[in-house]
Design a protein around this motif. Structure first.
Motif, PDB file in Angstrom:
ATOM      1  N   TYR A 188       3.860 -17.438  20.881  1.00 25.67           N
ATOM      2  CA  TYR A 188       5.025 -17.022  21.655  1.00 25.67           C
ATOM      3  C   TYR A 188       6.268 -17.771  21.179  1.00 25.67           C
ATOM      4  O   TYR A 188       6.172 -18.940  20.773  1.00 25.67           O
ATOM      5  CB  TYR A 188       4.773 -17.312  23.144  1.00 25.67           C
ATOM      6  CG  TYR A 188       3.572 -16.563  23.667  1.00 25.67           C
ATOM      7  CD1 TYR A 188       3.708 -15.308  24.253  1.00 25.67           C
ATOM      8  CD2 TYR A 188       2.290 -17.083  23.494  1.00 25.67           C
ATOM      9  CE1 TYR A 188       2.588 -14.600  24.687  1.00 25.67           C
ATOM     10  CE2 TYR A 188       1.168 -16.377  23.923  1.00 25.67           C
ATOM     11  CZ  TYR A 188       1.322 -15.134  24.513  1.00 25.67           C
ATOM     12  OH  TYR A 188       0.214 -14.425  24.929  1.00 25.67           O
ATOM     13  N   THR A 228       6.416 -11.217  24.533  1.00 24.87           N
ATOM     14  CA  THR A 228       5.011 -10.944  24.862  1.00 24.87           C
ATOM     15  C   THR A 228       4.065 -11.528  23.817  1.00 24.87           C
ATOM     16  O   THR A 228       2.853 -11.447  23.951  1.00 24.87           O
ATOM     17  CB  THR A 228       4.787  -9.427  24.949  1.00 24.87           C
ATOM     18  OG1 THR A 228       5.354  -8.834  23.766  1.00 24.87           O
ATOM     19  CG2 THR A 228       5.439  -8.839  26.180  1.00 24.87           C
ATOM     20  N   GLY A 229       4.628 -12.087  22.753  1.00 24.57           N
ATOM     21  CA  GLY A 229       3.818 -12.764  21.752  1.00 24.57           C
ATOM     22  C   GLY A 229       3.577 -11.926  20.507  1.00 24.57           C
ATOM     23  O   GLY A 229       3.873 -10.734  20.455  1.00 24.57           O
ATOM     24  N   PHE A 230       3.042 -12.592  19.505  1.00 26.25           N
ATOM     25  CA  PHE A 230       2.759 -11.989  18.196  1.00 26.25           C
ATOM     26  C   PHE A 230       1.420 -12.558  17.742  1.00 26.25           C
ATOM     27  O   PHE A 230       1.212 -13.771  17.800  1.00 26.25           O
ATOM     28  CB  PHE A 230       3.874 -12.354  17.207  1.00 26.25           C
ATOM     29  CG  PHE A 230       3.665 -11.846  15.818  1.00 26.25           C
ATOM     30  CD1 PHE A 230       4.213 -10.633  15.417  1.00 26.25           C
ATOM     31  CD2 PHE A 230       2.920 -12.589  14.897  1.00 26.25           C
ATOM     32  CE1 PHE A 230       4.011 -10.165  14.111  1.00 26.25           C
ATOM     33  CE2 PHE A 230       2.721 -12.118  13.607  1.00 26.25           C
ATOM     34  CZ  PHE A 230       3.268 -10.911  13.213  1.00 26.25           C
ATOM     35  N   VAL A 231       0.529 -11.686  17.295  1.00 24.90           N
ATOM     36  CA  VAL A 231      -0.793 -12.160  16.880  1.00 24.90           C
ATOM     37  C   VAL A 231      -0.778 -12.530  15.392  1.00 24.90           C
ATOM     38  O   VAL A 231      -0.559 -11.678  14.531  1.00 24.90           O
ATOM     39  CB  VAL A 231      -1.888 -11.113  17.163  1.00 24.90           C
ATOM     40  CG1 VAL A 231      -3.246 -11.615  16.655  1.00 24.90           C
ATOM     41  CG2 VAL A 231      -1.959 -10.794  18.652  1.00 24.90           C
ATOM     42  N   GLU A 268      -2.703 -13.367  12.130  1.00 24.52           N
ATOM     43  CA  GLU A 268      -4.027 -13.005  11.614  1.00 24.52           C
ATOM     44  C   GLU A 268      -4.430 -13.981  10.512  1.00 24.52           C
ATOM     45  O   GLU A 268      -3.578 -14.489   9.779  1.00 24.52           O
ATOM     46  CB  GLU A 268      -3.983 -11.588  11.023  1.00 24.52           C
ATOM     47  CG  GLU A 268      -3.588 -10.495  11.998  1.00 24.52           C
ATOM     48  CD  GLU A 268      -4.697 -10.131  12.973  1.00 24.52           C
ATOM     49  OE1 GLU A 268      -5.850 -10.584  12.766  1.00 24.52           O
ATOM     50  OE2 GLU A 268      -4.413  -9.413  13.952  1.00 24.52           O
ATOM     51  N   ARG A 325      -2.567 -15.369  19.346  1.00 23.50           N
ATOM     52  CA  ARG A 325      -1.241 -14.911  19.798  1.00 23.50           C
ATOM     53  C   ARG A 325      -0.335 -16.115  20.036  1.00 23.50           C
ATOM     54  O   ARG A 325      -0.729 -17.063  20.716  1.00 23.50           O
ATOM     55  CB  ARG A 325      -1.382 -14.085  21.082  1.00 23.50           C
ATOM     56  CG  ARG A 325      -0.070 -13.473  21.567  1.00 23.50           C
ATOM     57  CD  ARG A 325      -0.296 -12.577  22.792  1.00 23.50           C
ATOM     58  NE  ARG A 325      -1.019 -11.365  22.444  1.00 23.50           N
ATOM     59  CZ  ARG A 325      -0.445 -10.228  22.065  1.00 23.50           C
ATOM     60  NH1 ARG A 325       0.876 -10.146  22.004  1.00 23.50           N
ATOM     61  NH2 ARG A 325      -1.168  -9.182  21.761  1.00 23.50           N
TER      62      ARG A 325
END
Ligand SMILES: O=c1ccn([C@H]2C[C@H](O)[C@@H](COP(=O)(O)OP(=O)(O)OP(=O)(O)O)O2)c(=O)[nH]1
Length: 179
Positions: free
Chosen positions: A131, A63-66, A68, A129
């Motif tokens: 993936y 679902t992905g990773f944000v 920063e 985000r």
């Protein structure tokens, strides 16, 4: 000289370039479209060149990773690439640049004789985000000039790299807190 896509394909077929896994549809006029691997290390706090960096490890969910702005993330290429014949230049691409992502921090060169999954030093200019296994940049191959040289034969710091590795500069700094 930079290899064209057809030249990369031909060199791979001849055993002079390794790209694993390989997908011919990822060739472009002068490069191969590489992908972001599944693993990520988030570097903890301030860094010190004389001390091994500590990191928090994670796997990028489907679902992905944000990412920063601020932290340094160490990632890894999905592909293992290498060549005894050609040098490599790993970079982002136009799509990734337009998302404000740096795929490495001032370290684009892959030496002849070094077959690895590259460590990536990832930064984000704005929350974004990402993936696992998304296309993350372009890998170019360069025809070297001069006597044959190999990273492997020189036994340098990252010769035996397996996936993500923190900076090993601390090994060179006298009196550093080397383990
Ligand atoms: O972002 C990068 C840049 C390079 N490499 C790999 C490919 C290259 O063949 C090797 C060494 O890169 P470099 O010559 O930049 O390393 P160094 O910091 O000078 O260390 P060394 O003393 O081992 O050469 O590390 C990566 O995995 N990620």
């Amino acid at each position: 000289m930079i290899l064209t896509g057809p030249a990369i394909a031909a060199a791979r077929a001849a055993g002079d370039i390794a790209i694993d896994p390989y997908d011919a549809s990822r060739l472009s006029p002068n490069a191969y479209d590489w992908r972001l691997g599944d693993d990520l290390r988030i570097c903890d706090g301030d860094l010190d060149a004389a001390t091994p960096t500590t990191c928090t490890e994670t796997t990028i969910p489907r679902t992905g990773f944000v990412l920063e702005p601020g932290p340094l993330y160490l990632g890894v290429t999905y592909e293992k690439t290498g060549s005894e014949v050609y040098a490599q230049l790993l970079n982002g691409n136009r799509n990734i640049g337009a998302l404000g992502i740096w795929v490495h921090v001032s370290a684009p060169l892959g030496h002849q004789g070094h077959a690895i999954r590259w460590t990536l030093e990832i930064r984000a200019s704005t929350p974004v985000r990402v993936y696992p296994r998304m296309t993350f940049g372009k890998l170019a191959f360069l025809q070297p000039l001069g006597a044959t040289a190999s990273y492997q034969q020189h036994g340098l710091k990252y010769t035996n790299s397996q996936g993500i590795e923190v900076s090993r500069l601390y090994e060179e700094i006298p009196g550093s807190g080397r383990p």
